[in-house]
Design a protein around this motif. Structure first.
Motif, PDB file in Angstrom:
ATOM      1  N   SER A   1       0.754  -1.515   0.074  1.00  0.00           N
ATOM      2  CA  SER A   1      -0.311  -0.007  -0.173  1.00  0.00           C
ATOM      3  C   SER A   1       1.227   0.931  -0.383  1.00  0.00           C
ATOM      4  O   SER A   1       1.957   1.378   0.186  1.00  0.00           O
ATOM      5  CB  SER A   1      -0.828   0.023   1.128  1.00  0.00           C
ATOM      6  N   VAL A   2       0.468   2.347  -0.193  1.00  0.00           N
ATOM      7  CA  VAL A   2       0.853   3.768   0.214  1.00  0.00           C
ATOM      8  C   VAL A   2       1.861   3.891   1.093  1.00  0.00           C
ATOM      9  O   VAL A   2       2.868   4.275   1.397  1.00  0.00           O
ATOM     10  CB  VAL A   2      -0.227   4.798   0.292  1.00  0.00           C
ATOM     11  N   ASP A   3       1.325   3.187   1.883  1.00  0.00           N
ATOM     12  CA  ASP A   3       1.687   3.538   3.864  1.00  0.00           C
ATOM     13  C   ASP A   3       2.920   2.169   3.635  1.00  0.00           C
ATOM     14  O   ASP A   3       3.914   3.130   4.315  1.00  0.00           O
ATOM     15  CB  ASP A   3       0.876   2.863   4.723  1.00  0.00           C
ATOM     16  N   ASP A   4       2.839   1.607   2.926  1.00  0.00           N
ATOM     17  CA  ASP A   4       4.620   0.418   2.427  1.00  0.00           C
ATOM     18  C   ASP A   4       5.543   1.334   2.198  1.00  0.00           C
ATOM     19  O   ASP A   4       6.739   1.335   1.660  1.00  0.00           O
ATOM     20  CB  ASP A   4       4.416  -0.442   1.903  1.00  0.00           C
ATOM     21  N   GLY A   5       5.231   2.556   0.683  1.00  0.00           N
ATOM     22  CA  GLY A   5       6.310   3.479   0.688  1.00  0.00           C
ATOM     23  C   GLY A   5       5.886   3.013  -1.153  1.00  0.00           C
ATOM     24  O   GLY A   5       7.359   2.794  -1.981  1.00  0.00           O
ATOM     25  N   LYS A   6       5.014   2.125  -1.698  1.00  0.00           N
ATOM     26  CA  LYS A   6       5.271   2.016  -3.010  1.00  0.00           C
ATOM     27  C   LYS A   6       5.051   2.688  -4.329  1.00  0.00           C
ATOM     28  O   LYS A   6       6.503   2.665  -5.249  1.00  0.00           O
ATOM     29  CB  LYS A   6       3.678   0.551  -3.130  1.00  0.00           C
ATOM     30  N   SER A   7       4.618   4.081  -3.590  1.00  0.00           N
ATOM     31  CA  SER A   7       5.164   4.867  -4.870  1.00  0.00           C
ATOM     32  C   SER A   7       6.254   5.417  -4.565  1.00  0.00           C
ATOM     33  O   SER A   7       7.025   5.541  -6.027  1.00  0.00           O
ATOM     34  CB  SER A   7       4.167   6.093  -4.899  1.00  0.00           C
ATOM     35  N   THR A   8       7.043   5.979  -3.406  1.00  0.00           N
ATOM     36  CA  THR A   8       8.295   5.750  -3.565  1.00  0.00           C
ATOM     37  C   THR A   8       8.965   5.083  -3.984  1.00  0.00           C
ATOM     38  O   THR A   8      10.041   5.455  -5.240  1.00  0.00           O
ATOM     39  CB  THR A   8       8.420   6.591  -2.373  1.00  0.00           C
ATOM     40  N   PHE A   9       9.040   3.862  -4.241  1.00  0.00           N
ATOM     41  CA  PHE A   9       9.378   2.460  -4.128  1.00  0.00           C
ATOM     42  C   PHE A   9       9.752   2.422  -6.082  1.00  0.00           C
ATOM     43  O   PHE A   9      10.727   2.421  -6.787  1.00  0.00           O
ATOM     44  CB  PHE A   9       9.160   1.281  -3.435  1.00  0.00           C
ATOM     45  N   ILE A  10       8.462   2.790  -6.707  1.00  0.00           N
ATOM     46  CA  ILE A  10       8.436   2.667  -8.256  1.00  0.00           C
ATOM     47  C   ILE A  10       9.015   3.730  -8.663  1.00  0.00           C
ATOM     48  O   ILE A  10      10.169   3.510  -9.389  1.00  0.00           O
ATOM     49  CB  ILE A  10       7.161   2.623  -8.604  1.00  0.00           C
ATOM     50  N   GLY A  11       8.870   5.494  -7.352  1.00  0.00           N
ATOM     51  CA  GLY A  11       9.478   6.060  -8.487  1.00  0.00           C
ATOM     52  C   GLY A  11      10.809   6.160  -8.305  1.00  0.00           C
ATOM     53  O   GLY A  11      11.787   5.944  -9.416  1.00  0.00           O
ATOM     54  N   ARG A  12      11.161   5.392  -7.445  1.00  0.00           N
ATOM     55  CA  ARG A  12      13.356   5.388  -7.268  1.00  0.00           C
ATOM     56  C   ARG A  12      13.957   3.916  -8.237  1.00  0.00           C
ATOM     57  O   ARG A  12      14.538   4.377  -9.028  1.00  0.00           O
ATOM     58  CB  ARG A  12      13.478   4.755  -6.086  1.00  0.00           C
ATOM     59  N   LEU A  13      12.556   3.453  -8.022  1.00  0.00           N
ATOM     60  CA  LEU A  13      13.168   2.985  -9.296  1.00  0.00           C
ATOM     61  C   LEU A  13      13.113   2.682 -11.079  1.00  0.00           C
ATOM     62  O   LEU A  13      14.587   2.898 -11.756  1.00  0.00           O
ATOM     63  CB  LEU A  13      12.364   1.201  -9.308  1.00  0.00           C
ATOM     64  N   LEU A  14      12.488   4.071 -10.776  1.00  0.00           N
ATOM     65  CA  LEU A  14      12.449   4.450 -12.671  1.00  0.00           C
ATOM     66  C   LEU A  14      13.312   5.092 -12.669  1.00  0.00           C
ATOM     67  O   LEU A  14      14.483   5.620 -13.841  1.00  0.00           O
ATOM     68  CB  LEU A  14      11.369   4.869 -12.632  1.00  0.00           C
ATOM     69  N   HIS A  15      13.301   6.635 -11.240  1.00  0.00           N
ATOM     70  CA  HIS A  15      15.109   6.650 -11.392  1.00  0.00           C
ATOM     71  C   HIS A  15      15.855   6.395 -11.202  1.00  0.00           C
ATOM     72  O   HIS A  15      16.844   6.568 -12.097  1.00  0.00           O
ATOM     73  CB  HIS A  15      13.820   8.172  -9.897  1.00  0.00           C
ATOM     74  N   ASP A  16      16.310   5.771 -10.617  1.00  0.00           N
ATOM     75  CA  ASP A  16      17.895   5.338 -10.703  1.00  0.00           C
ATOM     76  C   ASP A  16      18.268   4.068 -11.806  1.00  0.00           C
ATOM     77  O   ASP A  16      19.224   4.011 -11.763  1.00  0.00           O
ATOM     78  CB  ASP A  16      17.952   4.538  -9.622  1.00  0.00           C
ATOM     79  N   SER A  17      17.192   4.137 -12.447  1.00  0.00           N
ATOM     80  CA  SER A  17      17.703   3.087 -13.714  1.00  0.00           C
ATOM     81  C   SER A  17      17.385   4.149 -14.936  1.00  0.00           C
ATOM     82  O   SER A  17      17.576   3.770 -16.063  1.00  0.00           O
ATOM     83  CB  SER A  17      16.743   1.962 -13.686  1.00  0.00           C
ATOM     84  N   ALA A  18      17.507   5.423 -14.252  1.00  0.00           N
ATOM     85  CA  ALA A  18      17.468   5.954 -16.185  1.00  0.00           C
ATOM     86  C   ALA A  18      16.788   6.445 -16.821  1.00  0.00           C
ATOM     87  O   ALA A  18      16.421   7.762 -17.498  1.00  0.00           O
ATOM     88  CB  ALA A  18      18.937   6.052 -16.149  1.00  0.00           C
ATOM     89  N   LEU A  19      15.915   5.254 -16.975  1.00  0.00           N
ATOM     90  CA  LEU A  19      15.254   5.154 -18.353  1.00  0.00           C
ATOM     91  C   LEU A  19      13.812   5.018 -18.153  1.00  0.00           C
ATOM     92  O   LEU A  19      12.857   4.461 -17.604  1.00  0.00           O
ATOM     93  CB  LEU A  19      15.166   3.974 -19.396  1.00  0.00           C
ATOM     94  N   VAL A  20      12.912   6.307 -17.623  1.00  0.00           N
ATOM     95  CA  VAL A  20      11.667   7.150 -17.618  1.00  0.00           C
ATOM     96  C   VAL A  20      10.713   6.511 -18.394  1.00  0.00           C
ATOM     97  O   VAL A  20      11.004   5.958 -20.193  1.00  0.00           O
ATOM     98  CB  VAL A  20      12.403   7.877 -16.409  1.00  0.00           C
ATOM     99  N   TYR A  21      10.419   7.240 -18.266  1.00  0.00           N
ATOM    100  CA  TYR A  21       8.680   7.416 -19.170  1.00  0.00           C
ATOM    101  C   TYR A  21       8.452   6.510 -20.263  1.00  0.00           C
ATOM    102  O   TYR A  21       7.908   6.391 -21.109  1.00  0.00           O
ATOM    103  CB  TYR A  21       7.233   7.925 -18.774  1.00  0.00           C
ATOM    104  N   GLU A  22       9.692   7.904 -21.057  1.00  0.00           N
ATOM    105  CA  GLU A  22       9.506   8.039 -22.604  1.00  0.00           C
ATOM    106  C   GLU A  22       9.654   6.504 -23.027  1.00  0.00           C
ATOM    107  O   GLU A  22       8.647   6.039 -23.962  1.00  0.00           O
ATOM    108  CB  GLU A  22      11.222   8.720 -23.212  1.00  0.00           C
ATOM    109  N   ASP A  23       9.904   5.198 -22.532  1.00  0.00           N
ATOM    110  CA  ASP A  23      10.515   4.368 -23.186  1.00  0.00           C
ATOM    111  C   ASP A  23       8.603   3.775 -22.659  1.00  0.00           C
ATOM    112  O   ASP A  23       8.916   2.670 -23.847  1.00  0.00           O
ATOM    113  CB  ASP A  23      11.090   3.080 -22.539  1.00  0.00           C
ATOM    114  N   GLN A  24       8.035   3.845 -22.291  1.00  0.00           N
ATOM    115  CA  GLN A  24       6.206   3.721 -22.499  1.00  0.00           C
ATOM    116  C   GLN A  24       6.168   3.557 -23.883  1.00  0.00           C
ATOM    117  O   GLN A  24       4.750   2.157 -24.239  1.00  0.00           O
ATOM    118  CB  GLN A  24       5.524   4.485 -21.787  1.00  0.00           C
ATOM    119  N   LEU A  25       6.569   4.318 -24.654  1.00  0.00           N
ATOM    120  CA  LEU A  25       6.579   4.224 -26.574  1.00  0.00           C
ATOM    121  C   LEU A  25       6.185   2.917 -26.203  1.00  0.00           C
ATOM    122  O   LEU A  25       6.111   1.993 -27.721  1.00  0.00           O
ATOM    123  CB  LEU A  25       6.750   5.006 -26.868  1.00  0.00           C
TER     124      LEU A  25
END
Ligand SMILES: Nc1ncnc2c1ncn2[C@@H]1O[C@H](COP(=O)(O)OS(=O)(=O)O)[C@@H](OP(=O)(O)O)[C@H]1O
Ligand SMILES: Nc1ncnc2c1ncn2[C@@H]1O[C@H](COP(=O)(O)OP(=O)(O)O)[C@@H](O)[C@H]1O
Length: 637
Positions: free
Chosen positions: A32-56
């Motif tokens: 849940s949000v309380d478990d820090g999920k959004s932060t976790f996903i944000g961190r994963l995407l952010h630190d792996s450098a290739l963010v949303y553009e790749d959705q394409l």
């Protein structure tokens, strides 16, 4: 911005080519949000450098699978999610995000953690190969953690990464992490999830998500990203039993008739014999047609159009299958249903069931039991409420092809649709055809026993299960089964030993050793063992059981975690050398046929709960290994 993501803007074709050969991992994040999920996903995407553009690129991939725009990117998929949902007009709150690293491409099914989470989670998990389950280090394993894990196990997810988040809030304490890890690992074992890894991390500070960080020097395992990049999930696919659920019959002109769909399992080549289900008519594959030209072979999850050499009747909802391992065709089935609606599931009420590409009206004839996700106990109930899970008997209005979920997920799962609102109200995982369960069709009504398994087991103070010993003749099954049962007896447990050698003299005296007779022998042993489990006993079974399918059938009869498969492994040479009963000599002399390891194969378990090597180990060591596995699964105290 990284080099690869620049390419998306400048040369998308080159970008896609670069990524084409990387393997793809679909995973779900639970918490849940309380478990820090959004932060976790944000961190994963952010630190792996290739963010949303790749959705394409993700959309491009889904377009070729589900879309209607040929080689072009079907941008509608960006907003609409998966095709099956679109078709039903259902909006389920699952966001699919795409990212990639140098080693792998990833699709995350991100499901919100609010009260309707079960529905979202089940939807996201149904296509995932791996689950990242988040817990807050301050609170540890919660009811929701157990529920998520149970649903993941039900949906056949074999790889779970437990992310113990917010380690910064517990002062990076090793003991806290280890306590959570041990508790969770024990629970996951009981569910039968074979691959569980636990990582201490802080999504907020960044430690151990992608980069190692500096706060957890006592942890020398991989980071979460390293695990995501290396977990071997490919082998989980079933490439043997062809299933092509027919989505559309393509008939652009009189001289072309093709059957289009997404390969759910198996491989297909021109010339392969196929059987159309439910009709049972056979033909051969003439061509495999795709937008990019004809193929010599196709694998799941490719979308293909096949043409057949004969004009047989095949329509939408049918399945083209392997004639040697066809799907079951039946109008009753047993399934574990996860209920997702406020209005309870009521036996007798009409729903629509969408299974593969077929949609049929159906009723839930009865609820065998509800499963408590905390204790894994069964309860007799009259209805299933929101987020509850139960084993149900479903009566369909027509005979349709399907498989047990754990053999082929795509043809073994279905959604339950409310006929008035057209909402998805449940998700089901087939355990088996109900007629298979009954042995034959019967009008005799089932009798509900007043005492439950939980009561019977509770009285004995133990958790019942089946310990299934499989292996070549002479590998040591009987010796080991007896030694194990004696050890259990000494420790005060209640057990029984079903040895195939004895069953063959009584219950199965009418059976020989043909393929079908072996299946029937194992079905009878399984039926008996299930009754003993219901009686609350630790049931030890010793049976050659050389075929994976037969053993999988036994596993399916009990709850996740209640089937403990032990591969009693010995080389064929060792078994031959001992040849205690002279069977190998008789087989060599041609006096008997069908001896596994001699003239028929022995299909060794791929991921047994326990493997004992009776050539290298003595009896005592082998027994201890099994006892340890039972302790780890909470069967023994
Ligand atoms: N082909 C053939 N011909 C004659 N006898 C055979 C054959 N295959 C098995 N056996 C003997 O039967 C014992 C029980 O086999 P199972 O019932 O365990 O086999 S199966 O599980 O149904 O496949 C089995 O027991 P174990 O030796 O303990 O494995 C054998 O003694
Ligand atoms: N670790 C072990 N586990 C079981 N049996 C063993 C082990 N080591 C040696 N043995 C011997 O192997 C033989 C196996 O025979 P048996 O139990 O009848 O095999 P099966 O039931 O698989 O046909 C026995 O003589 C047993 O004493």
């Amino acid at each position: 911005m990284s080099h690869a993501s620049d390419l998306i803007e400048t040369d998308i074709e080159r970008y896609l080519k670069q990524h084409e050969h990387k393997d793809l991992l679909r995973f779900i994040t639970c918490g849940s949000v309380d478990d820090g999920k959004s932060t976790f996903i944000g961190r994963l995407l952010h630190d792996s450098a290739l963010v949303y553009e790749d959705q394409l690129a993700a959309v491009r991939q889904d377009s070729t699978r589900y879309g209607t725009t040929g080689d072009d990117v079907d941008l509608a998929l960006l907003v609409d999610g998966l095709q099956s949902e679109r078709e039903q007009g259902i909006t389920i709150d699952v966001a699919y995000r795409y990212f990639s690293t140098d080693r792998r491409k990833f699709i995350i099914a991100d499901t919100p953690g609010h009260e309707q989470y079960t529905r979202n989670m089940a939807t996201g998990a149904s296509t995932a190969q791996l689950a990242v389950i988040l817990v807050d280090a301050r609170h540890g394993v919660q009811v929701q953690t157990r529920r998520h894990s149970y649903i993941c196990a039900l949906l056949g997810i074999r790889h779970v990464l437990l992310a113990v988040n917010k380690m910064d809030l517990v002062d990076w304490d090793q003991g806290t992490f280890e306590a959570i890890r041990d508790e969770y690992t024990a629970f996951a074992r009981r569910l039968g999830i074979p691959d569980v890894r636990c990582v201490p991390l802080s999504a907020l500070k960044g430690d151990n998500v992608v980069h190692r960080g500096e706060h957890l020097p006592w942890y020398d395992g991989p980071t979460l990203m390293e695990l995501l990049e290396t977990v071997e999930a490919k082998a989980d696919r079933n490439l043997r039993d062809l299933r092509l659920p027919v989505q559309t019959v393509v008939r652009p002109s009189h001289d072309f008739r093709g059957f289009a769909g997404t390969l759910a399992a198996g491989t297909v080549r021109p010339g392969d014999e196929v059987v159309a289900l439910p009709s049972g008519l056979r033909s051969r594959v003439a061509r495999i047609v795709t937008y990019d030209g004809d193929l010599d072979v196709a694998f799941p999850p490719q979308s293909v159009t096949v043409t057949l050499t004969d004009e047989i009747d095949v329509s939408r909802g049918d399945v083209l299958a392997s004639p040697t391992h066809p799907a079951t065709v039946d109008d009753t089935l047993d399934a574990r249903i996860v209920w997702m609606a406020e209005q309870p599931l009521l036996p007798g009420r009409q729903y629509d069931i969408k299974l593969g590409t077929a949609t049929v009206p159906a009723v839930v004839e009865r609820i065998h039991h509800r499963i408590d996700v905390n204790t894994l106990e069964h309860h007799q109930v009259e209805e299933l409420g929101l987020n509850e899970i139960g084993l149900c008997r479903v009566q369909l209005s027509a005979r349709v092809p399907f498989d047990p979920y754990d053999e082929i997920a795509n043809t073994g799962s279905f959604i339950v649709i409310d006929r008035m609102s057209l909402h998805t109200v449940g998700a089901g995982m087939v355990t088996r055809a109900a007629t298979e369960a009954a042995g034959a069709e019967t009008d005799v009504p089932r009798r509900r026993l007043a005492l439950s398994k939980a009561q019977r087991a509770g009285q004995k103070g133990q958790r019942p299960c089946i310990v299934w010993l499989t292996g070549l003749s002479g590998s040591g099954k009987s010796s080991l089964a007896n030694a194990l049962e004696q050890a259990l007896f000494r420790r005060g447990y209640h057990s029984y030993l079903i040895d195939a050698g004895n069953v063959r003299h009584g219950l199965s005296h009418d059976l020989d050793f043909s393929r079908d007779a072996r299946a029937e022998n194992i079905r009878r042993m399984a039926e008996t063992a299930t009754m003993f489990v219901d009686a609350g006993l630790i049931t030890v079974c010793a049976s050659l059981s050389p075929y994976r399918d037969d053993r999988a059938m036994v596993r399916e009869r009990v709850e996740p975690g209640e089937f403990i498969e032990v591969h009693v492994d010995a080389t064929i040479d060792a078994c031959r050398a001992a040849d205690l009963d002279g069977l190998y000599a008789r087989a060599d002399a041609g006096e008997i046929q069908g001896l596994p390891g001699v003239d028929i194969p022995y299909e060794a378990p791929e991921q047994p709960e326990v493997r004992v090597d009776t050539v290298a180990e003595d009896l005592e060591t082998s027994v201890r290994k099994i006892l340890t596995a039972l302790e780890e699964r909470g069967v023994l105290r």
